[in-house]
Design a protein around this motif. Structure first.
Motif, PDB file in Angstrom:
ATOM      1  N   GLY A  11       0.852  -1.189  -0.060  1.00 23.07           N
ATOM      2  CA  GLY A  11      -0.023   0.034  -0.213  1.00 23.07           C
ATOM      3  C   GLY A  11       0.990   1.325  -0.118  1.00 23.07           C
ATOM      4  N   VAL A  12       1.907   1.243  -0.774  1.00 25.22           N
ATOM      5  CA  VAL A  12       2.750   2.646  -0.858  1.00 25.22           C
ATOM      6  C   VAL A  12       2.106   3.749  -1.480  1.00 25.22           C
ATOM      7  N   ASN A  13       1.955   4.775  -1.074  1.00 22.51           N
ATOM      8  CA  ASN A  13       1.352   5.858  -1.664  1.00 22.51           C
ATOM      9  C   ASN A  13       2.392   7.258  -1.747  1.00 22.51           C
ATOM     10  N   LEU A  14       2.918   7.509  -2.720  1.00 22.49           N
ATOM     11  CA  LEU A  14       4.140   8.513  -2.880  1.00 22.49           C
ATOM     12  C   LEU A  14       3.970   9.230  -3.860  1.00 22.49           C
ATOM     13  N   THR A  34      12.932  -2.502  -4.077  1.00 21.14           N
ATOM     14  CA  THR A  34      11.600  -2.816  -5.013  1.00 21.14           C
ATOM     15  C   THR A  34      11.005  -1.619  -5.338  1.00 21.14           C
ATOM     16  N   LEU A  35      10.976  -0.585  -4.476  1.00 21.36           N
ATOM     17  CA  LEU A  35      10.185   0.701  -4.915  1.00 21.36           C
ATOM     18  C   LEU A  35      11.062   1.392  -5.859  1.00 21.36           C
ATOM     19  N   LEU A  36      12.412   1.393  -5.729  1.00 20.76           N
ATOM     20  CA  LEU A  36      13.253   2.051  -6.668  1.00 20.76           C
ATOM     21  C   LEU A  36      13.158   1.288  -8.188  1.00 20.76           C
ATOM     22  N   PRO A  45       4.626  -3.527 -10.877  1.00 21.04           N
ATOM     23  CA  PRO A  45       3.675  -3.792  -9.382  1.00 21.04           C
ATOM     24  C   PRO A  45       2.704  -4.812  -9.825  1.00 21.04           C
ATOM     25  N   SER A  46       2.367  -5.539  -9.078  1.00 20.42           N
ATOM     26  CA  SER A  46       1.257  -6.704  -9.225  1.00 20.42           C
ATOM     27  C   SER A  46       0.042  -6.090  -9.167  1.00 20.42           C
ATOM     28  N   SER A  47      -0.082  -4.702  -8.390  1.00 22.98           N
ATOM     29  CA  SER A  47      -1.376  -4.104  -8.407  1.00 22.98           C
ATOM     30  C   SER A  47      -1.032  -2.564  -8.215  1.00 22.98           C
ATOM     31  N   GLY A  48      -1.893  -1.792  -8.202  1.00 22.10           N
ATOM     32  CA  GLY A  48      -1.572  -0.229  -8.134  1.00 22.10           C
ATOM     33  C   GLY A  48      -1.450   0.562  -9.262  1.00 22.10           C
ATOM     34  N   GLU A  49      -1.007   1.703  -9.189  1.00 25.65           N
ATOM     35  CA  GLU A  49      -0.700   2.536 -10.385  1.00 25.65           C
ATOM     36  C   GLU A  49       0.762   3.202 -10.111  1.00 25.65           C
ATOM     37  N   VAL A  50       1.353   3.329 -11.489  1.00 29.03           N
ATOM     38  CA  VAL A  50       2.589   4.061 -11.252  1.00 29.03           C
ATOM     39  C   VAL A  50       2.782   5.103 -12.423  1.00 29.03           C
ATOM     40  N   TRP A  51       2.816   6.461 -12.268  1.00 25.98           N
ATOM     41  CA  TRP A  51       2.807   7.441 -13.289  1.00 25.98           C
ATOM     42  C   TRP A  51       4.243   8.262 -13.118  1.00 25.98           C
ATOM     43  N   PHE A  52       4.683   8.552 -14.273  1.00 27.29           N
ATOM     44  CA  PHE A  52       5.585   9.394 -14.405  1.00 27.29           C
ATOM     45  C   PHE A  52       5.156  10.496 -15.503  1.00 27.29           C
ATOM     46  N   GLY A  53       4.667  11.700 -14.631  1.00 26.01           N
ATOM     47  CA  GLY A  53       3.841  12.577 -15.504  1.00 26.01           C
ATOM     48  C   GLY A  53       2.666  12.124 -16.005  1.00 26.01           C
ATOM     49  N   GLU A  54       2.482  12.000 -17.258  1.00 26.03           N
ATOM     50  CA  GLU A  54       1.238  11.639 -17.898  1.00 26.03           C
ATOM     51  C   GLU A  54       1.521  10.138 -18.512  1.00 26.03           C
ATOM     52  N   PHE A  55       2.706   9.638 -18.194  1.00 28.44           N
ATOM     53  CA  PHE A  55       3.132   8.127 -18.647  1.00 28.44           C
ATOM     54  C   PHE A  55       2.674   7.346 -17.505  1.00 28.44           C
ATOM     55  N   ASN A  56       1.759   6.256 -18.065  1.00 29.25           N
ATOM     56  CA  ASN A  56       1.631   5.231 -17.168  1.00 29.25           C
ATOM     57  C   ASN A  56       2.355   4.185 -17.161  1.00 29.25           C
ATOM     58  N   LEU A  57       3.362   4.243 -16.365  1.00 31.85           N
ATOM     59  CA  LEU A  57       4.526   3.273 -16.165  1.00 31.85           C
ATOM     60  C   LEU A  57       3.917   2.000 -15.740  1.00 31.85           C
ATOM     61  N   GLY A  58       3.103   1.691 -14.928  1.00 29.77           N
ATOM     62  CA  GLY A  58       2.793   0.373 -14.180  1.00 29.77           C
ATOM     63  C   GLY A  58       1.771  -0.218 -15.305  1.00 29.77           C
ATOM     64  N   LYS A 201       6.263  -0.913   3.896  1.00 31.66           N
ATOM     65  CA  LYS A 201       5.294   0.152   4.118  1.00 31.66           C
ATOM     66  C   LYS A 201       6.054   1.477   4.351  1.00 31.66           C
ATOM     67  N   ILE A 202       5.503   2.556   3.925  1.00 27.26           N
ATOM     68  CA  ILE A 202       6.117   3.836   4.196  1.00 27.26           C
ATOM     69  C   ILE A 202       5.591   4.210   5.807  1.00 27.26           C
ATOM     70  N   VAL A 203       6.408   4.337   6.752  1.00 25.85           N
ATOM     71  CA  VAL A 203       6.181   4.606   8.155  1.00 25.85           C
ATOM     72  C   VAL A 203       6.126   6.017   8.446  1.00 25.85           C
TER      73      VAL A 203
END
Length: 219
Positions: A11-14, A34-36, A45-58, A201-203
């Protein structure tokens, strides 16, 4: 792994801001690498979204992620991965052959203080000098995002500071967003923000009010 489900990240949100220096801090196994790797398009990622600007990397396919890494990302790892049969200059020039709008290899090496070592082979360079060649190789294509995986992990404190000074200079002069992962809490003092990870997790996300120059770091 077999019947065992391992959550490398949970559940990382960053959000990463343009031009900042961010340190991902945590013990081994906390999910930093893994995050890097997900940010760099090396892992998906197996779930969730990753965006670089307007590019949907995930959601990108392999060719699109390869193009993303080539154009946008500079990687620096703990071990230098230089080609031993090539000089410092030639190791950096290799990258200029695969991108269109790179800087001159000599300019990149000058930025990291190696203008006097252009024609030396890796075996003729110290560990810190080899790592600074790796920094020059990563920045010569003028990436928007620089990802550093334990860049001082194989270096002593004095040499490590020289590498961190080079990263800070690149960030200031090129405006390159820089993310450094480490288990070394002392390095966090040079960052704009520090992201603390544990158990995937991000703590905590800590904003630094006053950054410390690398030559003043204590660890």
């Amino acid at each position: 792994m077999g019947e065992v489900l391992i959550h490398a990240l949970r559940g990382v949100n960053l959000e990463v801001y343009p031009g900042e220096i961010m340190v991902l801090l945590g013990p081994s196994g906390s999910g930093k690498s893994t995050l890097l790797n997900i940010m760099g398009g090396l892992d998906v990622p197996s779930s969730g979204e990753v965006w670089f600007g307007e590019f949907n990397l995930g959601a990108a396919d392999d060719p699109s992620r390869t193009e993303y890494r080539r154009k946008e990302i500079g990687f620096i790892f703990q071990f230098y991965n230089l080609i031993p049969s090539l000089t410092a200059l030639e190791n950096v020039e290799l990258i200029t052959e695969i991108v269109q709008q790179s800087m001159q290899a000599e300019e990149a090496l000058k930025m990291v203080g190696l203008e006097e070592r252009l024609h030396h082979f890796p075996s003729q360079l110290s560990g810190g000098e080899q790592q600074r060649v790796a920094v020059a190789r990563a920045i010569v294509k003028k990436p928007r995002l620089l990802l550093c995986d334990e860049p001082t992990g194989a270096l002593d404190h004095k040499t490590g500071r020289l590498v961190l000074q080079a990263l800070k200079k690149v960030n200031e002069e090129l405006g390159t967003t820089t993310i450094i992962i480490t288990h070394n809490a002392g390095i966090a003092d040079m960052a704009d923000r520090v992201v603390h990870l544990a158990d995937g997790k991000i703590v905590q996300i800590e904003a630094k009010q006053q950054k410390i120059n690398p030559d003043q770091l204590k660890w």
